[in-house]
Scaffold this motif. Structure first.
Motif, PDB file in Angstrom:
ATOM      1  N   ILE A  43      -0.227  -2.518   0.600  1.00  0.00           N
ATOM      2  CA  ILE A  43       1.146  -3.336   1.091  1.00  0.00           C
ATOM      3  C   ILE A  43       1.109  -4.781   0.805  1.00  0.00           C
ATOM      4  O   ILE A  43       2.067  -5.291   0.018  1.00  0.00           O
ATOM      5  N   ASN A  44      -0.073  -5.410   1.076  1.00  0.00           N
ATOM      6  CA  ASN A  44      -0.056  -6.829   0.956  1.00  0.00           C
ATOM      7  C   ASN A  44      -0.444  -7.132  -0.569  1.00  0.00           C
ATOM      8  O   ASN A  44       0.005  -7.980  -1.041  1.00  0.00           O
ATOM      9  N   GLU A  45      -0.963  -6.200  -1.284  1.00  0.00           N
ATOM     10  CA  GLU A  45      -0.870  -6.421  -2.781  1.00  0.00           C
ATOM     11  C   GLU A  45       0.393  -6.439  -3.289  1.00  0.00           C
ATOM     12  O   GLU A  45       0.837  -7.245  -4.152  1.00  0.00           O
ATOM     13  N   LEU A  46       1.070  -5.622  -2.986  1.00  0.00           N
ATOM     14  CA  LEU A  46       2.845  -5.564  -3.383  1.00  0.00           C
ATOM     15  C   LEU A  46       3.474  -6.697  -2.870  1.00  0.00           C
ATOM     16  O   LEU A  46       4.304  -7.344  -3.532  1.00  0.00           O
TER      17      LEU A  46
ATOM     18  N   GLU B  51      -0.991   7.319  -4.726  1.00  0.00           N
ATOM     19  CA  GLU B  51      -1.026   5.862  -4.898  1.00  0.00           C
ATOM     20  C   GLU B  51       0.225   5.331  -4.298  1.00  0.00           C
ATOM     21  O   GLU B  51       1.347   5.703  -4.478  1.00  0.00           O
ATOM     22  N   ILE B  52       0.017   4.323  -3.298  1.00  0.00           N
ATOM     23  CA  ILE B  52       1.212   3.508  -2.960  1.00  0.00           C
ATOM     24  C   ILE B  52       1.571   2.410  -4.105  1.00  0.00           C
ATOM     25  O   ILE B  52       1.031   1.829  -4.595  1.00  0.00           O
ATOM     26  N   CYS B  53       2.889   2.876  -4.349  1.00  0.00           N
ATOM     27  CA  CYS B  53       3.270   2.086  -5.718  1.00  0.00           C
ATOM     28  C   CYS B  53       4.695   1.303  -5.339  1.00  0.00           C
ATOM     29  O   CYS B  53       5.377   0.542  -6.185  1.00  0.00           O
TER      30      CYS B  53
ATOM     31  N   GLU C  28      11.833  -7.235   2.995  1.00  0.00           N
ATOM     32  CA  GLU C  28      11.353  -7.316   1.850  1.00  0.00           C
ATOM     33  C   GLU C  28      11.216  -5.902   1.149  1.00  0.00           C
ATOM     34  O   GLU C  28      11.255  -4.810   1.971  1.00  0.00           O
ATOM     35  N   ILE C  29      11.116  -5.767   0.016  1.00  0.00           N
ATOM     36  CA  ILE C  29      11.141  -4.644  -0.826  1.00  0.00           C
ATOM     37  C   ILE C  29      10.396  -5.055  -2.060  1.00  0.00           C
ATOM     38  O   ILE C  29      10.574  -5.804  -2.612  1.00  0.00           O
ATOM     39  N   ALA C  30       9.198  -4.206  -2.435  1.00  0.00           N
ATOM     40  CA  ALA C  30       8.298  -4.465  -3.683  1.00  0.00           C
ATOM     41  C   ALA C  30       8.197  -3.188  -4.207  1.00  0.00           C
ATOM     42  O   ALA C  30       7.852  -2.104  -3.507  1.00  0.00           O
ATOM     43  N   VAL C  31       8.093  -3.123  -5.489  1.00  0.00           N
ATOM     44  CA  VAL C  31       7.584  -1.897  -6.321  1.00  0.00           C
ATOM     45  C   VAL C  31       6.541  -2.450  -7.382  1.00  0.00           C
ATOM     46  O   VAL C  31       6.829  -3.867  -7.953  1.00  0.00           O
ATOM     47  N   ASP C  32       5.219  -2.016  -7.239  1.00  0.00           N
ATOM     48  CA  ASP C  32       4.428  -2.529  -8.380  1.00  0.00           C
ATOM     49  C   ASP C  32       4.902  -2.646  -9.561  1.00  0.00           C
ATOM     50  O   ASP C  32       5.616  -1.766 -10.075  1.00  0.00           O
ATOM     51  N   GLU C  33       4.567  -3.827 -10.245  1.00  0.00           N
ATOM     52  CA  GLU C  33       5.010  -3.838 -11.519  1.00  0.00           C
ATOM     53  C   GLU C  33       4.826  -2.967 -12.580  1.00  0.00           C
ATOM     54  O   GLU C  33       5.467  -2.784 -13.378  1.00  0.00           O
ATOM     55  N   ASN C  34       3.826  -1.846 -12.354  1.00  0.00           N
ATOM     56  CA  ASN C  34       3.396  -0.904 -13.274  1.00  0.00           C
ATOM     57  C   ASN C  34       4.160   0.354 -12.890  1.00  0.00           C
ATOM     58  O   ASN C  34       4.378   1.395 -13.733  1.00  0.00           O
ATOM     59  N   TYR C  35       5.373   0.491 -11.884  1.00  0.00           N
ATOM     60  CA  TYR C  35       5.921   1.302 -11.438  1.00  0.00           C
ATOM     61  C   TYR C  35       7.566   1.223 -11.458  1.00  0.00           C
ATOM     62  O   TYR C  35       8.498   1.905 -11.278  1.00  0.00           O
TER      63      TYR C  35
ATOM     64  N   GLN D 289      11.123   3.309 -12.527  1.00  0.00           N
ATOM     65  CA  GLN D 289      10.820   4.785 -12.470  1.00  0.00           C
ATOM     66  C   GLN D 289      11.408   5.382 -11.324  1.00  0.00           C
ATOM     67  O   GLN D 289      11.136   6.504 -10.846  1.00  0.00           O
ATOM     68  N   GLY D 290      12.326   4.857 -10.634  1.00  0.00           N
ATOM     69  CA  GLY D 290      13.226   5.465  -9.632  1.00  0.00           C
ATOM     70  C   GLY D 290      12.483   5.019  -7.936  1.00  0.00           C
ATOM     71  O   GLY D 290      12.866   5.535  -7.100  1.00  0.00           O
ATOM     72  N   VAL D 291      11.384   4.205  -8.291  1.00  0.00           N
ATOM     73  CA  VAL D 291      10.690   4.269  -6.852  1.00  0.00           C
ATOM     74  C   VAL D 291      11.501   3.444  -5.865  1.00  0.00           C
ATOM     75  O   VAL D 291      11.541   3.792  -4.537  1.00  0.00           O
ATOM     76  N   ALA D 292      12.304   2.301  -6.436  1.00  0.00           N
ATOM     77  CA  ALA D 292      12.934   1.602  -5.297  1.00  0.00           C
ATOM     78  C   ALA D 292      14.274   2.328  -4.973  1.00  0.00           C
ATOM     79  O   ALA D 292      14.729   2.502  -3.588  1.00  0.00           O
TER      80      ALA D 292
END
Length: 164
Positions: free
Chosen positions: A22-25, A72-74, A100-107, A110-113
């Protein structure tokens, strides 16, 4: 615990073991903010910011939601449930607030948000709240585009005047 399966993955409430990811994101989002407004946001991601996620996860009126793809948490969202009493200026009101809302830059894209938002909408209904509120920085064009495309409407603006 509320779980919601989606086509590509799963969205669920976070667990303590998820805090590192979570903190990485959250750091990815902080980096976007630092780039957009270096006059306001601090570079890096110190202990205080990392510990804030723990506070949210264990708060009485807050949670962290995570989106997974293949285990994987994305993506993630930090939310709180706001209950404001009546004041001389305004009526009492309650709402679901996205901090806060975050989606990994690699995802991204792709519909994650959207999966996170669908979970939040269902959770808002479950809590018998009527609105989801959030704020977004003017420099964050992709976030603004996403929010508008999913039905968020602008209700007010924060403005500043630079005095030299």
């Amino acid at each position: 615990m509320m779980l919601r399966k989606v086509e590509m993955g799963m969205v669920r409430l976070a667990k303590e073991k998820d805090l590192g990811r979570i903190n990485e994101l959250r750091k990815q989002v902080n980096d976007i903010h630092v780039e957009g407004r270096p006059d306001i946001f601090k570079a890096g991601f110190g202990v205080e910011l990392r510990d804030y996620a723990y506070t949210l996860m264990n708060g009485e009126n807050s949670d962290i939601i995570v989106a997974e793809r293949n285990g994987e948490i994305c993506g993630m969202a930090c939310v709180d449930y706001v209950h404001r009493p009546e004041t001389a200026y305004g009526k009492a009101r309650s709402f679901y607030h996205v901090q806060e809302i975050a989606v990994d830059e690699n995802y991204r894209r792709q519909g994650v948000a959207k999966e996170l938002l669908d979970f939040m909408i269902a959770d808002t209904r479950k809590r018998k709240l009527k609105k989801i509120e959030l704020d977004v920085w003017e420099f964050d064009d992709s976030a603004i585009e996403f929010y508008q495309a999913t039905g968020f409407k602008e209700t007010r603006r924060w403005m500043e005047y630079e005095v030299e």
